[in-house]
Design an enzyme around this catalytic site. Structure first.
Site, PDB file in Angstrom:
ATOM      1  N   HIS A  60       0.830  -1.224   0.000  1.00 40.93           N
ATOM      2  CA  HIS A  60       0.000   0.000   0.000  1.00 40.93           C
ATOM      3  C   HIS A  60       0.865   1.275   0.000  1.00 40.93           C
ATOM      4  CE1 HIS A  60      -3.013   2.987   0.916  1.00 40.93           C
ATOM      5  NE2 HIS A  60      -2.470   3.208   2.103  1.00 40.93           N
ATOM      6  N   HIS A  85       3.840   6.946   5.408  1.00 35.23           N
ATOM      7  CA  HIS A  85       2.647   7.685   5.853  1.00 35.23           C
ATOM      8  C   HIS A  85       1.806   6.965   6.915  1.00 35.23           C
ATOM      9  CE1 HIS A  85       0.392   5.380   2.774  1.00 35.23           C
ATOM     10  NE2 HIS A  85      -0.672   5.658   3.494  1.00 35.23           N
ATOM     11  N   GLU A  89       1.176   6.036  12.759  1.00 35.32           N
ATOM     12  CA  GLU A  89      -0.155   5.742  13.267  1.00 35.32           C
ATOM     13  C   GLU A  89      -0.373   4.266  13.581  1.00 35.32           C
ATOM     14  OE1 GLU A  89      -4.752   6.252  12.072  1.00 35.32           O
ATOM     15  OE2 GLU A  89      -3.214   6.642  10.577  1.00 35.32           O
ATOM     16  N   ASP A  90       0.154   3.404  12.697  1.00 38.03           N
ATOM     17  CA  ASP A  90      -0.160   1.975  12.831  1.00 38.03           C
ATOM     18  C   ASP A  90       0.904   1.138  13.541  1.00 38.03           C
ATOM     19  OD1 ASP A  90      -2.401   2.572  11.457  1.00 38.03           O
ATOM     20  OD2 ASP A  90      -1.725   1.822   9.518  1.00 38.03           O
ATOM     21  N   ASP A 151      -3.256   8.391  -1.412  1.00 44.41           N
ATOM     22  CA  ASP A 151      -3.654   7.340  -0.474  1.00 44.41           C
ATOM     23  C   ASP A 151      -5.113   6.939  -0.732  1.00 44.41           C
ATOM     24  OD1 ASP A 151      -3.592   5.715   1.873  1.00 44.41           O
ATOM     25  OD2 ASP A 151      -4.474   7.335   3.046  1.00 44.41           O
ATOM     26  N   ASP A 271     -20.826  14.284 -27.295  1.00 44.60           N
ATOM     27  CA  ASP A 271     -19.373  14.393 -27.126  1.00 44.60           C
ATOM     28  C   ASP A 271     -18.868  13.349 -26.141  1.00 44.60           C
ATOM     29  OD1 ASP A 271     -20.676  15.592 -25.131  1.00 44.60           O
ATOM     30  OD2 ASP A 271     -19.436  17.392 -25.013  1.00 44.60           O
TER      31      ASP A 271
END
Length: 733
Positions: A60, A85, A89-90, A151, A271
């Site tokens: 990812h 990124h 956080e994780d 992301d 179009d």
């Protein structure tokens, strides 16, 4: 499923090498080393993590970094930030470690990204608050938003492995905020893909249908493009232009939007694709070169004068520059032709990042539309103190719309959001002019402040020293600037009036020989059913509550017991709600669910077979909406915590109202044939039928009761067989 670590390792390295290949052209000094270090840090931090699809998590961040480089055109700092990124956080890694190893600017971007994560799992205001935080980071470093968009794009591309309710929520949130944001930052390609993916997950039938139709017409379209382009190529070569011509189909979402807006079928969208002529010319002669090519195109094909758009003389606010014209081809169909230089094309494809690349070459003399927009965002964030949901609403209204160009009496150009009014224009010139405006002269004619501006209007604002803003101004002020100034004035005004009201109440209490205590204030609030003291004092001051009504009865202990305050009533309601209890698991809709309080939403009239979701309203229990409902995007992105999964049970006893639209050539006995099929062959009851016939062509709407979508589909197929009927489709009544 057996996982082969060696196969996975090779796949990860393959993605990493691809990233380096794209980054290579702009790498300086030891950039490659820094990227490698970031990759290894991320690989180590995420080593035991997997995505919902089962693949290693590291793919990812690698994909996000790839999008940042290849599709947005960002550099080394952004690649490093994209790779890292999710780390803070994780995983166990701290922001201070990132700063130590990769420097301040990477740490700052990651901090910005960490602030705005987790948008999914909270209630309404939390979600809007997150959006607000994200926009605050825009004023620090726009790369935060660009990486967030990368992301989000990768999350949307891999949404297939998510559960259905998450798909709907993430897709709607994308449509509500991220797609307009991509548009505003000039990332047209990303914006179109986000919109198409939104459609793929919320209305997959329509998405598949249009995709198939585009695929079926591909060969014919390519031949048409070749024939159309060949005389142009010849002439451009003859005149010595260096150029490239592309023909690309319009996005699925924009085709659907056109079908809905103009009420036409797929075959009538003229179009379906645009021809793009891209010139390789020096920047100083771009404008002249584009107009020369326009002249060549219109030598061969007749232009539609209403469809000429010159975004070279006045670029759009997101920096987009191009010359658009629609011309009639030799086969009798309209074709959109876009003429631009290589520089303009790169800005149109990659938006903000490309825009900076060209910054150094003389374009900095005049502030670009994009920078003006970002400054406007800053301005909005600083002046806006409304609640987060209101703020989001205003933000979208102001900054995600097309512009209108208007002039002051001295000829100065002002760019405002589409639908802006004369009042907005007054505030755009100066706050004091806005505050005292009484009307305007547009092109020498007197107009009210609510007048909606048109492109090219020249406006003179009329003022008076006695004029003051009123509540009703909020009804026709649309720009954030005007609205926040008016609200500020009204708040201040209310405060002063409330102060005067408080003095009136104090005098009145003294007159009644009643003590001025908080307990007595509470009795007055209960008696007049007002929530806040300030509101109560304000109503007294403006006479909405007559001061004489504050009398002995309000404080009489006997009468007080008979009244129940609004607070008590509210908590009583909450208890009732608790006992009734609405489960937020799957809601199954059918005839046996009468015990669950649900209603069918009238905005989209879902019927069994439709893809639906439930929405917990504050007053009416659960409302069932179609996932393709016009309101769905806003509900799912702003109130994710109130969305209830829902699906139909098999049942045919109930009937539901649906609307169908019929078009065709008129003849005697037609209505008779239609009604026969509806009421006899399929036992369908009609609620209403309206047919309008003009010059041999009829257009009708029929409201009918059906069991489900397949029942409706059968009816549509039978009606299509009636002689003279050309189109039958369902519409949202």
């Amino acid at each position: 499923m057996v996982i082969d670590p060696e196969v996975e390792r090779k796949e990860i390295l393959q993605h990493y090498r691809r990233l380096l290949r794209y980054a290579k052209p702009f790498l300086k000094g030891n950039d490659a080393k820094i990227i490698k270090k970031a990759f290894n840090t991320s690989l180590e931090a995420h080593k035991n993590m997997r995505r919902k699809s089962g693949e290693p998590y590291i793919l990812h961040p690698l994909a996000v970094a790839q999008i940042a480089v290849e599709e947005i055109g960002l550099g080394t700092t952004s690649i490093v930030a994209a790779l890292l990124h999710d780390v803070v956080e994780d995983t166990e890694v701290e922001l201070s470690e990132i700063e130590r190893d990769f420097g301040k600017s990477v740490a700052k971007i990651i901090e910005g990204l960490t602030k705005i994560s987790g948008v999914f799992d909270y209630g309404t205001s939390q979600q809007a608050e997150n959006f607000r935080k994200m926009l605050l980071t825009l004023s620090d470093d726009v790369r935060v938003i660009l990486i967030k968009l990368a992301d989000r794009l990768h999350n949307m591309r891999t949404l297939g492995s998510m559960p259905r309710d998450k798909q709907l929520k993430i897709a709607s949130e994308t449509m509500y905020l991220y797609a307009p944001l991509a548009h505003r930052l000039g990332l047209y390609v990303i914006k179109s893909e986000l919109e198409d993916l939104y459609l793929k997950y919320t209305d997959s039938e329509t998405y598949k249908d249009i995709t198939n139709k585009i695929r079926q017409t591909k060969a014919a379209r390519n031949k048409f493009i070749r024939d159309f382009v060949s005389p142009l190529e010849e002439e451009l070569k003859k005149q010595g232009f260096k150029f490239e011509i592309k023909g690309r189909p319009k996005s699925i979402y924009s085709i659907l939007k056109k079908i809905k807006k103009q009420n036409i079928t797929f075959d009538e969208v003229y179009d379906l694709f645009a021809i793009r002529v891209i010139l390789d010319v020096p920047q100083e002669i771009e404008k002249a070169a584009c107009w020369s090519v326009y002249s060549i195109v219109t030598d061969f094909y007749q232009p539609n004068p209403d469809r000429l758009r010159d975004w070279i003389s006045t670029p759009r606010a997101n920096g987009y520059e191009s010359l658009h014209t629609t011309v009639m081809s030799k086969t009798g169909s309209w074709v959109e032709v876009q003429i631009r230089s290589k520089r303009m094309d790169e800005i149109a494809e990659k938006g903000y990042a490309a825009h900076w690349k060209y910054k150094g070459d003389g374009s900095s003399a005049q502030e670009s539309g994009l920078e003006q927009w970002i400054n406007k965002v800053r301005d909005m964030l600083e002046t806006n103190d409304s609640n987060a949901l209101e703020f989001m609403d205003e933000f979208r209204k102001n900054l995600f719309v097309e512009e209108v160009f208007a002039f002051t009496p001295k000829g100065e150009l002002k760019i405002l959001p589409d639908r802006a009014t004369a009042l907005d224009f007054a505030f755009e010139i100066h706050t004091q002019i806005g505050m005292h405006s009484i009307g305007a002269k547009v092109n020498q004619k007197l107009v009210p402040l609510s007048y909606k501006l048109h492109n090219g209007d020249q406006i003179e604002i009329l003022t008076s020293k006695k004029q003051r803003p009123s509540e009703e101004w909020l009804g026709y002020a649309t720009t954030s600037r005007a609205r926040s100034k008016i609200k500020e004035y009204l708040r201040e005004d209310k405060k002063q009036k409330a102060e005067a009201g408080r003095e009136m109440v104090e005098k009145r209490l003294a007159h009644l020989h009643v003590e001025n205590t908080s307990a007595n204030l509470h009795l007055m609030l209960n008696y007049f059913n007002v929530q806040h003291p300030q509101e109560f004092y304000y109503r007294i001051a403006i006479g909405r509550i007559d001061i004489k009504e504050v009398n002995e009865e309000v404080f009489d202990p006997e009468l007080v017991h008979q009244r129940i305050g609004p607070e008590e009533a509210k908590s009583f309601d909450r208890e009732v709600q608790k006992i009734r209890g609405v489960s937020s698991d799957m809601l199954v809709i059918g005839e046996k669910t009468s015990k669950i309080d649900y209603k069918i939403a009238t905005c989209c009239n879902p019927i069994p077979g439709d893809d639906v979701f439930g929405f917990e309203t504050e007053k009416d229990g659960i409302r069932i909406h179609r996932t393709s409902c016009p309101k769905a995007v806003e509900l799912m992105s702003n109130y994710g915590n109130r969305i209830v999964k829902a699906k139909w049970t098999d049942q045919y006893e109930l009937v539901f109202l649906a609307g169908i639209r019929i078009k065709g050539t008129d003849r005697v006995g037609l209505v008779n044939d239609l009604t026969k099929i509806i009421s006899n062959s399929l036992k369908v009851n009609m609620r209403s039928i309206t047919l309008d016939s003009q010059d041999g062509v009829f257009d009708g709407k029929i409201m009918i009761f059906v069991n489900d979508t397949s029942h409706l589909e059968k009816l549509i197929q039978r009606l299509l067989k009636v002689k003279g009927v050309l189109l039958v489709e369902r519409f949202d009544s």
